[in-house]
Write a protein that holds these residues in place. Sequence first.
Motif, PDB file in Angstrom:
ATOM      1  N   UNK A   1      10.174-125.485  23.117  1.00 40.16           N
ATOM      2  CA  UNK A   1      11.114-124.291  22.324  1.00 40.16           C
ATOM      3  C   UNK A   1      11.009-123.183  23.792  1.00 40.16           C
ATOM      4  N   UNK A   2       9.688-122.889  23.942  1.00 42.22           N
ATOM      5  CA  UNK A   2      10.072-121.498  25.221  1.00 42.22           C
ATOM      6  C   UNK A   2      10.302-121.605  26.524  1.00 42.22           C
ATOM      7  N   UNK A   3      10.219-123.394  26.676  1.00 37.89           N
ATOM      8  CA  UNK A   3      10.950-124.076  27.935  1.00 37.89           C
ATOM      9  C   UNK A   3      12.315-124.070  27.710  1.00 37.89           C
ATOM     10  N   UNK A   4      12.488-124.385  26.883  1.00 40.59           N
ATOM     11  CA  UNK A   4      14.052-124.857  26.500  1.00 40.59           C
ATOM     12  C   UNK A   4      15.263-123.227  26.987  1.00 40.59           C
ATOM     13  N   UNK A   5      13.673-122.197  26.030  1.00 39.62           N
ATOM     14  CA  UNK A   5      15.260-120.418  26.237  1.00 39.62           C
ATOM     15  C   UNK A   5      14.978-120.554  27.420  1.00 39.62           C
TER      16      UNK A   5
ATOM     17  N   UNK B   1      15.098-122.769  29.964  1.00 39.46           N
ATOM     18  CA  UNK B   1      16.244-123.028  31.021  1.00 39.46           C
ATOM     19  C   UNK B   1      17.271-122.851  30.178  1.00 39.46           C
ATOM     20  N   UNK B   2      18.168-121.746  29.428  1.00 34.48           N
ATOM     21  CA  UNK B   2      19.491-122.090  29.176  1.00 34.48           C
ATOM     22  C   UNK B   2      19.648-122.908  27.849  1.00 34.48           C
ATOM     23  N   UNK B   3      18.205-123.382  26.930  1.00 32.15           N
ATOM     24  CA  UNK B   3      19.409-124.516  26.153  1.00 32.15           C
ATOM     25  C   UNK B   3      18.951-124.271  24.800  1.00 32.15           C
ATOM     26  N   UNK B   4      20.108-122.821  23.656  1.00 34.37           N
ATOM     27  CA  UNK B   4      19.744-122.526  22.731  1.00 34.37           C
ATOM     28  C   UNK B   4      19.074-123.230  21.974  1.00 34.37           C
ATOM     29  N   UNK B   5      20.144-124.478  21.685  1.00 33.39           N
ATOM     30  CA  UNK B   5      20.053-125.801  20.886  1.00 33.39           C
ATOM     31  C   UNK B   5      18.852-126.144  20.320  1.00 33.39           C
ATOM     32  N   UNK B   6      18.262-126.725  21.611  1.00 34.16           N
ATOM     33  CA  UNK B   6      17.497-127.261  22.268  1.00 34.16           C
ATOM     34  C   UNK B   6      16.112-126.784  21.650  1.00 34.16           C
ATOM     35  N   UNK B   7      15.858-125.438  21.727  1.00 37.00           N
ATOM     36  CA  UNK B   7      14.769-125.053  21.578  1.00 37.00           C
ATOM     37  C   UNK B   7      14.482-125.016  19.799  1.00 37.00           C
TER      38      UNK B   7
END
Length: 689
Positions: free
Chosen positions: A244-248, A250-256
Amino acid sequence: MQDKIIEALRRNANDDAVSLAREWVAAEPQQAQAHRWLALALQQDNQLEQAQASLDQALALAPEEAALHLQHAGLLLALRQLEAADQALDRSTALNPNEFSAYLMQAHLALGREDIDEADRLIRLAERVDPDSPELGAVQGMVALRRGELDRALGVLSAAVERLPRDPRLLYALGFAYLGKDMPAFAEQAFRRVLELVPDNQALRGLLVQLALRQGHVDNAAEVMREVLASKGGDTPGLRRLAGELELASGQPLQALEHLRPLLSQLPGDRGTLQMLLVAWQRLGREEEASAALDAALEAHPQLHDLWLARLAIPAVGSPEAVAVVERWLSAMPDHVPALEARMRLHDMNEESDAAEAIARRIAALEPGRVSAEQRIVEALLLRDAPAAAAHVQALVDSAPEAARPSLRSWLGTVQDRGGNPAGAVATWLQLHAEQAATRLPLPPQAKAPVEWPALGGVADDNAMRPLFVWGAPGSGVERVVTVMAAGSRVLRADRFGATPPTDGFQNYLTLQRLATDALTPEQLVQQWREQLPARGIADGNVIDWLLWWDNALLWALRPQLPEGRLVVAVRDPRDMFIEWLALGAPAPLALTSSMDAAQWLARSVEQVAELHEGDLYPHLILRTDEAVNDPAAMGALLEQAFGVRFPQVRSLGPGTVEAGHWRRYAQVLAAEFLYLTPVAVRLGYPEA
């Protein structure tokens, strides 16, 4: 609980340590540190396999914590379970391997409980048995790591790895030595070699994700994370949180959100998870979903402090919805002090002063001396009975332990000041200074100006070196100037006020005497300063050097030997400077044993500033901080005007200080001291009265 476990381990009460750690795990099963200390207690009790299981659980919860990995490396060494290392050990048959192993095991246990000296002692005993063992080198390297001796740790561990290049335990320790040296690429290489040998170490993969992120390799981190989550046993709460931290990042809040949402049931009170969930919901504009999800979690876990804080972060501050959330929190946890503090603040936001004071008194009854409550009570008393407010703080001083009294006495002086009792404030402040004088520096010596200064040297056109010295006498607000300058410059150095200051002449009180007697030449003073710049992280000589003290006599060296330098001096009305020094102290911990001696010393210091400016003795800039000491925006504007560049906005300049002109309240109480300070104030352009 941690302190109790450490105490039990130190007295070899292993059963007690294990019992305490199990209680902690039972109370906070999602707390990685609880499992970590259970692992250590079990290890000391020689229950190594159970210790391994507990540490695995800690790593599953917090795979990004380097300290857990370091403990894991130590446990692997203690287990001596990796065949490759055992086969590589070449000991004389005349030695007792059990004794050697026992020393190593005990050394690892000492490291686990942060008893570095004991670990070092045990290593020396093991060294007598087998001084050439690479396994011993691993423990020596870990001790060096814990002591911050990073170069030695790298040397010892690198040598051991050369002898046992396929020993995961040594590679583990070597990776942490590289981490300590801030060499993440080399650390990553070492940890990848560990994974080649122990491919099922999923927690280490999580650490590799963190290392990739530190190096800005987001794609590599994402690739590693996908491999981890898809592998057998890789989908742990800690690694999912990392995903989740990685997706955030990367600018991907939905995936996070997809990664983090399931953790509300698995790690409902984990602060890091909750913070990331709030960020994801906020970026997606899903406040209603956030409220519903957290409300559902609170139904199942109404006693979790961080879960309530997360729920309170959603509504607007001070809004009716925020009030409703806090009321629910208090219903679930009626005597929980943080919940009461939140309600107290909301009462104040809604101008319900009496209710806020009532809550403050309730908090103080539950937890006497709680700062938030006592401050709120004193604020209320100041509005209606200033002597009672001072008496209340005096009672706190009298009942507090010795270590807490200095800060409380400083607060008492502030309350007396605000309550219109300047004589009481001065007496309180002077008492505090007298108590601290024995542990403070003496006032720096001051020299008389020479009849004639040496000529100012010339600056070559191709000289790109432009060092900047910054200084201000006590009360000048120089530390607030430095706060803003540091936000805009990577070359500002405040190490003269830290634990490891440079050892040049600008740090030594005897420099003026040595210059006057030719024991130190001007050339040597400047050369020493230049030679220490590389060790301070300055390669080209362009530094902003915050000085501990200043005297114009230093110009005897600076004028001919460093003409390219500049001096920035922070000043304000010297009488306000004196009040601030009394009330708040100074960045340099100077002893103030007498108000008259301090006033005379300060007057001479400011007179030197006036002489510097009037005689244009050295390239300089006078920064008048009177109107900016409590205002970050005003301080930024002041520096922008002075240097012609914009400085980043800082949130705070530090604790509030006296406003410009505050000295007038003390005109009678400090009349004798102001006789020395007023003439130099007028000389600088401030009004006489």
